[in-house]
Each structure stands twice: as structure tokens, then as C-alpha cells.
Design a protein around this motif. Structure first.
Motif, PDB file in Angstrom:
ATOM      1  N   GLU A 158      -3.790  -3.556   4.222  1.00 39.96           N
ATOM      2  CA  GLU A 158      -3.228  -4.373   3.143  1.00 39.96           C
ATOM      3  C   GLU A 158      -3.741  -3.880   1.797  1.00 39.96           C
ATOM      4  O   GLU A 158      -2.993  -3.853   0.807  1.00 39.96           O
ATOM      5  N   LEU A 159      -5.018  -3.481   1.767  1.00 34.54           N
ATOM      6  CA  LEU A 159      -5.584  -2.935   0.539  1.00 34.54           C
ATOM      7  C   LEU A 159      -4.851  -1.673   0.130  1.00 34.54           C
ATOM      8  O   LEU A 159      -4.518  -1.481  -1.052  1.00 34.54           O
ATOM      9  N   ALA A 160      -4.556  -0.799   1.095  1.00 31.69           N
ATOM     10  CA  ALA A 160      -3.823   0.432   0.808  1.00 31.69           C
ATOM     11  C   ALA A 160      -2.436   0.126   0.251  1.00 31.69           C
ATOM     12  O   ALA A 160      -1.974   0.773  -0.693  1.00 31.69           O
ATOM     13  N   GLN A 161      -1.777  -0.871   0.819  1.00 35.46           N
ATOM     14  CA  GLN A 161      -0.434  -1.247   0.345  1.00 35.46           C
ATOM     15  C   GLN A 161      -0.469  -1.773  -1.082  1.00 35.46           C
ATOM     16  O   GLN A 161       0.376  -1.418  -1.914  1.00 35.46           O
ATOM     17  N   LYS A 162      -1.464  -2.601  -1.370  1.00 35.15           N
ATOM     18  CA  LYS A 162      -1.574  -3.171  -2.721  1.00 35.15           C
ATOM     19  C   LYS A 162      -1.906  -2.084  -3.745  1.00 35.15           C
ATOM     20  O   LYS A 162      -1.380  -2.099  -4.867  1.00 35.15           O
ATOM     21  N   LEU A 163      -2.789  -1.164  -3.368  1.00 35.41           N
ATOM     22  CA  LEU A 163      -3.139  -0.068  -4.270  1.00 35.41           C
ATOM     23  C   LEU A 163      -1.944   0.845  -4.506  1.00 35.41           C
ATOM     24  O   LEU A 163      -1.705   1.292  -5.629  1.00 35.41           O
ATOM     25  N   HIS A 164      -1.203   1.119  -3.450  1.00 33.10           N
ATOM     26  CA  HIS A 164      -0.018   1.981  -3.583  1.00 33.10           C
ATOM     27  C   HIS A 164       1.008   1.329  -4.507  1.00 33.10           C
ATOM     28  O   HIS A 164       1.604   1.992  -5.368  1.00 33.10           O
ATOM     29  N   SER A 165       1.183   0.024  -4.343  1.00 35.72           N
ATOM     30  CA  SER A 165       2.125  -0.698  -5.198  1.00 35.72           C
ATOM     31  C   SER A 165       1.667  -0.682  -6.653  1.00 35.72           C
ATOM     32  O   SER A 165       2.470  -0.473  -7.579  1.00 35.72           O
ATOM     33  N   GLY A 166       0.360  -0.891  -6.872  1.00 35.93           N
ATOM     34  CA  GLY A 166      -0.166  -0.880  -8.227  1.00 35.93           C
ATOM     35  C   GLY A 166      -0.039   0.479  -8.875  1.00 35.93           C
ATOM     36  O   GLY A 166       0.356   0.585 -10.052  1.00 35.93           O
ATOM     37  N   MET A 167      -0.357   1.539  -8.136  1.00 36.08           N
ATOM     38  CA  MET A 167      -0.246   2.892  -8.677  1.00 36.08           C
ATOM     39  C   MET A 167       1.209   3.241  -8.980  1.00 36.08           C
ATOM     40  O   MET A 167       1.499   3.874 -10.004  1.00 36.08           O
ATOM     41  N   SER A 168       2.098   2.830  -8.105  1.00 37.55           N
ATOM     42  CA  SER A 168       3.523   3.105  -8.328  1.00 37.55           C
ATOM     43  C   SER A 168       4.011   2.438  -9.599  1.00 37.55           C
ATOM     44  O   SER A 168       4.908   2.949 -10.290  1.00 37.55           O
ATOM     45  N   GLY A 169       3.410   1.289  -9.935  1.00 38.86           N
ATOM     46  CA  GLY A 169       3.812   0.555 -11.121  1.00 38.86           C
ATOM     47  C   GLY A 169       3.424   1.240 -12.434  1.00 38.86           C
ATOM     48  O   GLY A 169       4.085   1.010 -13.446  1.00 38.86           O
ATOM     49  N   ILE A 170       2.360   2.027 -12.424  1.00 47.13           N
ATOM     50  CA  ILE A 170       1.928   2.697 -13.663  1.00 47.13           C
ATOM     51  C   ILE A 170       2.199   4.218 -13.600  1.00 47.13           C
ATOM     52  O   ILE A 170       1.863   4.939 -14.522  1.00 47.13           O
ATOM     53  N   PHE A 171       2.800   4.660 -12.507  1.00 47.25           N
ATOM     54  CA  PHE A 171       3.025   6.080 -12.299  1.00 47.25           C
ATOM     55  C   PHE A 171       4.189   6.609 -13.130  1.00 47.25           C
ATOM     56  O   PHE A 171       5.223   5.959 -13.262  1.00 47.25           O
ATOM     57  N   GLU A 172       3.996   7.792 -13.719  1.00 46.68           N
ATOM     58  CA  GLU A 172       5.074   8.522 -14.390  1.00 46.68           C
ATOM     59  C   GLU A 172       5.142   9.901 -13.762  1.00 46.68           C
ATOM     60  O   GLU A 172       4.128  10.590 -13.632  1.00 46.68           O
ATOM     61  N   PRO A 173       6.328  10.350 -13.324  1.00 46.22           N
ATOM     62  CA  PRO A 173       6.430  11.634 -12.611  1.00 46.22           C
ATOM     63  C   PRO A 173       6.127  12.833 -13.501  1.00 46.22           C
ATOM     64  O   PRO A 173       6.352  12.816 -14.710  1.00 46.22           O
TER      65      PRO A 173
END
Length: 255
Positions: free
Chosen positions: A238-253
Motif C-alpha cells: 500500500e505504501l508503494a502504491q501511495k508513493l507511486h501515485s504521489g510521484m505520478s502527480g508531480i512527475f513531468e516527462p
């Protein structure tokens, strides 16, 4: 001409790195002999080294958000060996790296003396050993950085995470910060796109060829973004999922 200039850059990079490291090694040996903490020295060395790399390669680092203060646990996307430059410029830290790095000639020894934690990803049991080391490595002098994607990429998006190394922060319910890294090059001046010249992934080019292309690049703009709030969870998946979601939110390609 660009190849010649790039070759000069690489020579200067190597000379600067080795000269600075020899100074570091002498002081490191003294600290080791008297059982004194070496992390403040390592932080100073890597910060100075990163500044030199930025000067030689014309890397402009832009930081968005507030970097966490040691001790901390942080995860980031992974695009290249260049990633350590913006991270060391902003953080007092050490890394979790794959075991193969330790066997690299000279560089492996240098990395080991920097306090990097090595893991054998081919052995599931090694995760337990590394998690024990992680529990002893967080201190007032350093945080720990992990690349949960487990590999580098072209920076098109955030790859799926391997949650096994998040077992320690999950079991201890340690807040985990996250960041994302993005690169741009001066394509309008003839530079290769960053996903070809800066990102190092797969088996597209041998290492020496990639370094040459990197040195040929006229300008590299790096943006590193830090989260506003860490993530805390007792379940590693669950921690991995939350971190992935958070990173995706601030990620720029990357281009």
C-alpha cells in the motif's frame, strides 16, 4: 570539433573526480582509524563533486519544493547515473544500489567508501539483510534514497515499483518522502534529446559511448521536484502504491 571538446570535458571530469577523491580518501582513512563519523565528510565531498560536474557539463539544476532534512527516507524515479548530481546537491544522503556496482573497477571501491548500501536483487533473502542495514543507517548526518522502480528509464512516465525494500519504513511506519527528476537539453542548438543523451537505460549504447554523447551536450536543464508531504503506511504494498501515485502527480516527462 564537438567530439574533441567532449573528450577534453571527460578528461577534466576524471581528473577532477580522482583529485578530489584522493583528498577525501586520506581524511576518510583518518576518521575510520579513530572511529569518527565520516558522513559529514562524504556530504561535503559529494556536494563539491556535484558542483564540479554541473560546471563541466553545464548542468543547470532547478529545485521545486523543500528537500527533507536528515534523517529521512526518500524514493525517486531513476533515469541515469547523472541522477545523483541533483540529489547530492539538495540532500545529505546515501543510496541503495545494485550489487553489480560494487564489482566495477575502481568506481566500485569509491562508491563503497561513500557508504552506499548494496543489494543483490536476484536473491529475495538479501532484502532482509539490507533492511537490517537500512535500520542502522538513518542518522542525523544522512537520509536514505531508494529507486523503487529498480531500473532506469527514458523518463516517459513513472515505472511500477518493487515494494520489497519498503518493508523497513513500512514496518516501522517511517514517513517516506518522494521526488521526481526531469531533464531537458538544448535541442534548438543541435543537442540530442535528453532521453537519448542523458537518460541511460536498456542496452542502447555502451557506457563509454553514452558518456561521450553526454559530454557533447551543450546544456542540460534538470528539474528536481520534492513532495509537500511524506507518505506513511504500515503495509509495504500500500505504501508503494501511495508513493507511486504521489510521484505520478508531480512527475513531468523527459523529452
Amino acid at each position: 570539433m564537438r567530439t574533441f571538446i567532449a573528450s577534453i570535458k571527460i578528461f577534466l571530469l576524471i581528473a577532477y573526480t580522482l583529485s578530489l577523491y584522493l583528498i577525501y580518501l586520506v581524511v576518510y582513512a583518518f576518521l575510520w582509524l579513530f572511529k569518527l563519523p565520516y558522513e559529514p565528510l562524504r556530504n561535503l565531498y559529494m556536494y563539491s563533486w556535484s558542483q564540479g560536474m554541473c560546471a563541466f557539463l553545464n548542468i543547470k539544476v532547478k529545485t521545486i519544493g523543500e528537500p527533507p532534512k536528515a534523517p529521512f527516507f526518500l524514493v525517486s524515479n531513476h533515469l541515469s547515473y547523472v541522477d545523483i548530481i541533483p540529489l547530492y546537491l539538495n540532500l545529505k544522503c546515501t543510496f541503495v544500489a545494485k550489487k553489480e556496482v560494487r564489482s566495477w573497477p575502481l568506481l566500485g571501491f569509491m562508491v563503497k567508501t561513500m557508504g552506499v548500501i548494496f543489494i543483490d536483487r536476484s536473491r529475495k533473502r538479501d532484502v532482509t539483510r539490507v533492511n537490517e542495514i537500512l535500520s542502522k543507517s538513518l542518522n542525523k548526518y544522512q537520509g536514505i534514497i531508494l529507486f523503487p522502480e529498480g531500473t532506469t528509464s527514458a523518463g516517459e512516465d513513472v515505472l511500477s515499483f518493487r515494494p520489497s525494500l519498503l518493508d523497513y519504513p513500512a514496518s516501522e511506519e517511517i514517513p517516506v518522502y518522494y521526488s521526481t527528476i526531469q531533464y531537458r537539453t538544448a535541442e534548438e542548438k543541435g543537442d540530442l534529446p535528453a532521453n537519448e543523451s542523458v537518460c541511460f537505460f536498456g542496452a542502447r549504447d555502451p557506457f563509454h559511448k553514452h558518456v561521450l554523447n553526454l559530454a557533447k551536450t551543450r546544456r542540460i536543464d534538470c528539474t528536481i521536484r520534492f513532495c509537500n508531504k511524506p507518505v506513511q503506511c504500515s503495509d509495504r504494498k500500500e505504501l508503494a502504491q501511495k508513493l507511486h501515485s504521489g510521484m505520478s502527480g508531480i512527475f513531468e516527462p523527459t523529452s
